[in-house]
Scaffold this active site. Sequence first.
Site, PDB file in Angstrom:
ATOM      1  N   GLY A  24      34.720   9.459  35.528  1.00 40.38           N
ATOM      2  CA  GLY A  24      35.099  10.027  34.374  1.00 40.38           C
ATOM      3  C   GLY A  24      34.126   9.620  33.276  1.00 40.38           C
ATOM      4  O   GLY A  24      32.815   9.070  33.419  1.00 40.38           O
ATOM      5  N   ASN A  25      34.426   9.968  31.932  1.00 40.88           N
ATOM      6  CA  ASN A  25      33.405   9.618  30.829  1.00 40.88           C
ATOM      7  C   ASN A  25      34.256   9.385  29.651  1.00 40.88           C
ATOM      8  O   ASN A  25      35.486   9.624  29.462  1.00 40.88           O
ATOM      9  CB  ASN A  25      32.325  10.789  30.735  1.00 40.88           C
ATOM     10  CG  ASN A  25      32.995  12.259  30.213  1.00 40.88           C
ATOM     11  OD1 ASN A  25      33.501  12.232  29.165  1.00 40.88           O
ATOM     12  ND2 ASN A  25      32.718  13.136  31.220  1.00 40.88           N
ATOM     13  N   ARG A  26      33.367   8.977  28.504  1.00 45.85           N
ATOM     14  CA  ARG A  26      34.093   8.317  27.299  1.00 45.85           C
ATOM     15  C   ARG A  26      34.280   9.757  26.203  1.00 45.85           C
ATOM     16  O   ARG A  26      34.915   9.201  25.162  1.00 45.85           O
ATOM     17  CB  ARG A  26      33.138   7.401  26.840  1.00 45.85           C
ATOM     18  CG  ARG A  26      32.680   6.288  27.658  1.00 45.85           C
ATOM     19  CD  ARG A  26      31.956   5.459  26.865  1.00 45.85           C
ATOM     20  NE  ARG A  26      32.185   5.088  25.606  1.00 45.85           N
ATOM     21  CZ  ARG A  26      31.185   4.448  24.697  1.00 45.85           C
ATOM     22  NH1 ARG A  26      29.842   4.232  25.214  1.00 45.85           N
ATOM     23  NH2 ARG A  26      31.473   3.935  23.634  1.00 45.85           N
TER      24      ARG A  26
END
Length: 405
Positions: free
Chosen positions: A208-210
Site C-alpha cells: 500500500g502507500n501513505r
Amino acid sequence: MTVKVVLGVSGGIAAYKACELLRRFTESGHDVTVVPTASALQFVGAPTWSALSGKPVATDVWTDVHAVPHVHIGQQADVVVVAPATADLLARAAHGLADDLLTNTLLTARCPVVFAPAMHTEMWEHPATQANVATLRERGAVVIEPAVGRLTGADTGKGRLPEPGEIYELVRGLLDRGADATQDLSGRKVVVSAGGTREYLDPVRFLGNRSSGLQGYALARAAASRGAHVTLVSANVTLPDPAGVHVVRVETTDQLRDAVVAATATADAVVMAAAPADFRPTAVSEAKIKKADDGSAPAIELAQNPDILAEISHDRAREGAVIVGFAAETGDATGSVLDLGRAKLARKGCDLLVVNDVSGGAVFGSTDNEAVVLAADGAAVEVPRGSKTALAHVIWDEVARRFAG
Ligand code: CTP
C-alpha cells in the site's frame, strides 16, 4: 463577528440528527435560531431545540408578533440550513408558500440557503420532488443529494440525511467562501479519485502507500458545495462520506481503474487525486503465506498496473472533459520538481497537473498543502501553503474557467 445561522427542521424522522448539527454550530460559536415546523415537533420537542440553542422556538408566525419574527429571522440570517428537508417542505419552498414561520423565513432570507433532504427513495425520485429540487437549485439554493443507506424501517436506498458533521462542513465551507460561494459547477458531473490502493499478496497482506485521501475528499466536498454532481471513487479511506457525494469504494488499482473509467464516460471533469499502486504482485496467494523454517524470505514478483490517468487522458471518452492529475515529486538529478511536473503533464496527456513538492513527506496526512497547477497550454498557477480545501477550490476554479472557455 458572530455568524447567525437559522436551522430549519421539517417533520421527518431524521429531525433527531439535526440536534447533532445544532450542537456543531453552537460549539463552533455560531448564533443559531432553530425554526422547526409543527410536524418536526412530533419527532423532537420544542424543549430540546430551545435547550440546545439557548433560545425560544416557535413554529408559527403568531408568537412574539411585536418582534416581527416572520421577517426578521430571515433578513438577519447569514445562512439558512434546512435539515432534514422533507418532500413537503421542498414543495412548499419551491412554490413560495408562506404558511408557517420556516417558509416565511425562506422567503425573506437573502443569504445562502441549504436544503438537506431526507425521505424515502420513492418520494425523492418522484418527478414532483425532482422538479421542486430543480426549481430551488435554479434559484441558487444548495440542495444536497441525499446519502444512500439504511432508511427508516428495514429498507435501504437513496434518501438518508448525510452525516451531520458533513452537513456542517459544507455549510462552513460556504460561509468561508463568502461572496465567492457560487453554484458555478451546477449541472456538471465530476469524478474524483481519492486514497491509496492496496495490492494483495495473500488474504491478509498487501502493498500500500501513505495516501490519506484528505485532498481527494476536500476536492469532492468543494465540488459538491459548488453544485456539482460528484462521484468519489475512494480507495481505502476511513473518512466519513462527504455530504451530497456519491461514494464508490474500491481497494485495488484494477478496481479503481474500472470505477473511474465507467464514471468518466459521462463526466465533465475527472480529478485523479488517488495514489494508485503502480505495481501489483503477479500472483495473489489464496492462503496466508507462511514463514519458511529455514529463515528464507519469499521472493515477490511484481507486474505493472494500468496508468489510469494516462489511459483516460489519451482515450478522451467525452470530448471537452477536463482531466486533472496530481504529481508528487521530490526533484532529482534529471530536473527540478517543476521540470519533472511539466514532463509528466506531457507524458500523461491531461489538461491540468497539480504538482506537489513532497521532499520530506510533509504532505501525507496533513490538512495543509502547497502546489503549482500546471496547464497543458503552458500556464502555471502557484497556490501558497494553505488548507487542502483552499487548494481544492483553486483546482475547481481552473476547471470552471476551462468549462467557460
Ligand atoms: N496515476 C494513475 N494510475 C497509476 C498511477 C498514477 O492514474 N497507476 C495518477 C495519479 O492519480 C496522479 C498521477 O497519475 O494523478 C501521477 O502519479 P505518479 O505516481 O506521480 O506518476 P507516475 O507516472 O507513477 O510517475 P513516476 O514515474 O514519477 O512515479
